[in-house]
Design a protein around this motif. Structure first.
Motif, PDB file in Angstrom:
ATOM      1  N   UNK A 101     -10.311 -26.780 -26.732  1.00 35.18           N
ATOM      2  CA  UNK A 101     -11.106 -25.680 -26.745  1.00 35.18           C
ATOM      3  C   UNK A 101     -10.835 -25.836 -24.687  1.00 35.18           C
ATOM      4  N   UNK A 102     -10.243 -26.812 -24.379  1.00 29.93           N
ATOM      5  CA  UNK A 102     -10.235 -26.777 -23.060  1.00 29.93           C
ATOM      6  C   UNK A 102      -8.566 -27.206 -22.247  1.00 29.93           C
ATOM      7  N   UNK A 103      -8.577 -27.148 -20.572  1.00 28.48           N
ATOM      8  CA  UNK A 103      -7.107 -28.808 -20.400  1.00 28.48           C
ATOM      9  C   UNK A 103      -7.857 -28.526 -18.642  1.00 28.48           C
ATOM     10  N   UNK A 104      -8.514 -30.078 -19.042  1.00 30.87           N
ATOM     11  CA  UNK A 104      -9.557 -29.667 -17.626  1.00 30.87           C
ATOM     12  C   UNK A 104      -8.298 -31.202 -16.389  1.00 30.87           C
ATOM     13  N   UNK A 105      -8.078 -30.557 -15.279  1.00 34.86           N
ATOM     14  CA  UNK A 105      -7.756 -31.222 -14.443  1.00 34.86           C
ATOM     15  C   UNK A 105      -8.328 -31.925 -13.866  1.00 34.86           C
ATOM     16  N   UNK A 106      -8.174 -33.288 -13.278  1.00 33.91           N
ATOM     17  CA  UNK A 106      -8.984 -33.956 -13.276  1.00 33.91           C
ATOM     18  C   UNK A 106      -8.849 -33.547 -11.172  1.00 33.91           C
ATOM     19  N   UNK A 107     -10.103 -34.657 -10.531  1.00 32.81           N
ATOM     20  CA  UNK A 107     -10.772 -34.648 -11.224  1.00 32.81           C
ATOM     21  C   UNK A 107     -12.011 -34.034 -12.084  1.00 32.81           C
ATOM     22  N   UNK A 108     -12.302 -34.209 -13.033  1.00 28.81           N
ATOM     23  CA  UNK A 108     -13.032 -32.938 -13.899  1.00 28.81           C
ATOM     24  C   UNK A 108     -14.389 -33.272 -12.904  1.00 28.81           C
ATOM     25  N   UNK A 109     -14.618 -31.838 -13.136  1.00 27.46           N
ATOM     26  CA  UNK A 109     -15.731 -31.514 -12.441  1.00 27.46           C
ATOM     27  C   UNK A 109     -17.053 -31.130 -13.613  1.00 27.46           C
ATOM     28  N   UNK A 110     -18.378 -31.245 -13.185  1.00 27.84           N
ATOM     29  CA  UNK A 110     -19.545 -30.876 -13.998  1.00 27.84           C
ATOM     30  C   UNK A 110     -19.589 -29.617 -14.380  1.00 27.84           C
ATOM     31  N   UNK A 111     -19.408 -28.123 -13.743  1.00 28.58           N
ATOM     32  CA  UNK A 111     -19.529 -27.035 -14.064  1.00 28.58           C
ATOM     33  C   UNK A 111     -18.065 -26.373 -14.863  1.00 28.58           C
ATOM     34  N   UNK A 138     -20.820 -40.208 -17.523  1.00 30.57           N
ATOM     35  CA  UNK A 138     -21.593 -39.430 -16.577  1.00 30.57           C
ATOM     36  C   UNK A 138     -22.028 -37.747 -16.308  1.00 30.57           C
ATOM     37  N   UNK A 139     -20.653 -37.369 -17.047  1.00 31.86           N
ATOM     38  CA  UNK A 139     -21.267 -36.510 -16.714  1.00 31.86           C
ATOM     39  C   UNK A 139     -21.601 -35.397 -18.189  1.00 31.86           C
ATOM     40  N   UNK A 140     -21.267 -36.200 -19.043  1.00 33.88           N
ATOM     41  CA  UNK A 140     -21.771 -35.700 -20.355  1.00 33.88           C
ATOM     42  C   UNK A 140     -22.959 -36.247 -20.343  1.00 33.88           C
ATOM     43  N   UNK A 141     -23.923 -36.949 -19.865  1.00 28.69           N
ATOM     44  CA  UNK A 141     -25.261 -37.117 -19.826  1.00 28.69           C
ATOM     45  C   UNK A 141     -25.668 -36.032 -18.942  1.00 28.69           C
ATOM     46  N   UNK A 142     -25.030 -35.484 -18.067  1.00 29.42           N
ATOM     47  CA  UNK A 142     -26.029 -34.293 -18.161  1.00 29.42           C
ATOM     48  C   UNK A 142     -25.333 -33.089 -18.261  1.00 29.42           C
ATOM     49  N   UNK A 143     -24.104 -33.043 -18.831  1.00 28.00           N
ATOM     50  CA  UNK A 143     -24.149 -31.204 -19.718  1.00 28.00           C
ATOM     51  C   UNK A 143     -24.363 -31.607 -21.384  1.00 28.00           C
ATOM     52  N   UNK A 144     -24.506 -33.008 -21.540  1.00 27.53           N
ATOM     53  CA  UNK A 144     -25.128 -32.682 -23.011  1.00 27.53           C
ATOM     54  C   UNK A 144     -25.694 -34.063 -22.748  1.00 27.53           C
ATOM     55  N   UNK A 145     -27.232 -33.981 -22.849  1.00 26.35           N
ATOM     56  CA  UNK A 145     -28.164 -34.901 -22.892  1.00 26.35           C
ATOM     57  C   UNK A 145     -27.685 -35.583 -24.002  1.00 26.35           C
ATOM     58  N   UNK A 146     -28.460 -35.019 -25.656  1.00 26.80           N
ATOM     59  CA  UNK A 146     -28.133 -35.308 -26.809  1.00 26.80           C
ATOM     60  C   UNK A 146     -26.641 -36.328 -26.971  1.00 26.80           C
ATOM     61  N   UNK A 147     -25.520 -36.430 -25.924  1.00 22.60           N
ATOM     62  CA  UNK A 147     -24.297 -36.473 -26.718  1.00 22.60           C
ATOM     63  C   UNK A 147     -24.636 -38.109 -27.333  1.00 22.60           C
ATOM     64  N   UNK A 148     -23.679 -38.535 -27.761  1.00 22.86           N
ATOM     65  CA  UNK A 148     -23.031 -39.964 -27.750  1.00 22.86           C
ATOM     66  C   UNK A 148     -22.311 -40.021 -28.728  1.00 22.86           C
ATOM     67  N   UNK A 149     -21.128 -40.918 -27.444  1.00 22.35           N
ATOM     68  CA  UNK A 149     -20.168 -41.501 -27.444  1.00 22.35           C
ATOM     69  C   UNK A 149     -19.842 -42.877 -28.077  1.00 22.35           C
ATOM     70  N   UNK A 173     -12.118 -46.218 -14.697  1.00 18.65           N
ATOM     71  CA  UNK A 173     -13.031 -45.443 -13.395  1.00 18.65           C
ATOM     72  C   UNK A 173     -13.469 -43.849 -14.210  1.00 18.65           C
ATOM     73  N   UNK A 174     -12.821 -43.641 -14.195  1.00 22.52           N
ATOM     74  CA  UNK A 174     -12.333 -42.453 -14.777  1.00 22.52           C
ATOM     75  C   UNK A 174     -13.389 -42.167 -16.175  1.00 22.52           C
ATOM     76  N   UNK A 175     -13.134 -43.312 -17.409  1.00 20.87           N
ATOM     77  CA  UNK A 175     -14.506 -43.036 -18.326  1.00 20.87           C
ATOM     78  C   UNK A 175     -15.898 -42.865 -17.447  1.00 20.87           C
ATOM     79  N   UNK A 176     -15.786 -43.809 -17.054  1.00 20.52           N
ATOM     80  CA  UNK A 176     -17.276 -43.730 -16.680  1.00 20.52           C
ATOM     81  C   UNK A 176     -17.894 -43.044 -15.659  1.00 20.52           C
ATOM     82  N   UNK A 177     -16.885 -41.970 -14.985  1.00 15.52           N
ATOM     83  CA  UNK A 177     -17.231 -40.525 -14.464  1.00 15.52           C
ATOM     84  C   UNK A 177     -17.545 -39.530 -15.583  1.00 15.52           C
ATOM     85  N   UNK A 178     -16.606 -39.345 -16.543  1.00 16.54           N
ATOM     86  CA  UNK A 178     -16.562 -37.974 -17.468  1.00 16.54           C
ATOM     87  C   UNK A 178     -18.061 -38.909 -18.740  1.00 16.54           C
TER      88      UNK A 178
END
Length: 270
Positions: A95-105, A18-29, A11-16
């Motif tokens: 670059x950063x150390x983000x605590x879950x659940x990761x937020x889009x902002x 989705x967030x990547x798709x919103x934050x960087x549409x051209x990103x390729x996992x 579930x966390x991988x799926x959420x990330x």
């Protein structure tokens, strides 16, 4: 942008993703891996990705072991439910150390840092060995690594919870929750509380950006930083801009540039 995703919870991988798709549409996992062993094998067999997005705890151990066992030139954004491993994270190109659940902002802010650091990886520091918080910095350390340490230290400092403001001859502690927005005019920054009170601060907006929680505060334009509850509605404006209704209402219109419009909407969605 190519991204390697290290996450052992589906579930966390799926959420990330989705967030990547919103934050960087051209990103390729390129791959989603759940163990240290599979990550080491993948990195040995493929060119380094532009970015690694990694949970700290994987199925067979800590992902930090990857950077201890191999040379990984890619920058990394760590995600975790715990903050106990931040110091060890300094030793990777973090670059950063983000605590879950990761937020889009928060993810967007981390990616903005990554873009700002572009090109620094080729620079080298010519100095005697030194240590920062016990971490050895050698003559071969990259400037990006030094900046990573400095900025990670900043992220571990708690965001401000109150400001000391002057009211007549008194100094009052004002909780951050009571702030609506900050306005900069003629080199003077004014704090406007949710109840309409105004106080002059000895800060610049740039300093405030570093002190305020980005999940709660957003710099709408050059002059104004607003807290989430103060934003009442958005109106489409000419040229792709947004007109923002704030409460309390400023004396002038608050406009968001076309370039920032999508980021503001993402921040408001959370």
């Amino acid at each position: 942008m190519t991204i390697l995703l290290l996450e052992d919870e589906y579930p966390a991988a799926e959420r990330l993703q989705r967030l990547l798709t919103q934050a960087v549409p051209e990103a390729r996992v390129l791959a989603v891996l759940d163990t240290v062993a599979s990550a080491l094998a993948w990195l040995a067999a493929h060119p380094a990705p532009d970015l690694i997005l990694s949970d700290i705890q994987l199925a067979d151990g800590l992902s930090l072991e990857i950077w201890e066992q191999a040379v990984v030139p890619s920058p990394v954004i760590f995600t975790t439910a715990f903050d106990a491993y931040a110091i060890r994270a300094f030793q990777a190109n973090s670059v950063a150390y983000l605590l879950k659940p990761v937020k889009l902002a928060e993810l967007q802010a981390a990616l903005a840092k990554l873009r700002q650091w572009g090109g620094l990886h080729e620079l080298r520091v010519r100095s005697e060995e030194l240590r920062v918080d016990g971490i050895p910095i050698t003559p071969n350390s990259s400037l990006q690594t030094l900046n990573s340490i400095e900025r990670l230290l900043d992220t571990l400092r708690p965001y401000k919870t109150r400001f000391l403001v002057r009211q007549g001859e008194q100094l009052l502690p004002l909780p951050v929750a009571e702030i609506a927005w900050f306005l900069s005019r003629n080199e003077t920054v004014t704090l406007v509380a949710a109840d309409g009170r105004r106080f002059v601060l000895d800060y610049t907006l740039e300093q405030l950006e570093a002190l305020l929680d980005p999940a709660r505060f957003f710099r709408l334009n050059r002059q104004l930083i607003a807290q989430l509850p103060a934003v009442r509605r958005l109106h489409p404006h000419f040229g792709g801009k947004l007109l923002v209704d704030l409460h309390p209402a400023p004396s002038e219109e608050v406009l968001v540039s076309r370039e920032k419009a999508s980021a503001v909407k993402a921040w408001l969605e959370g």
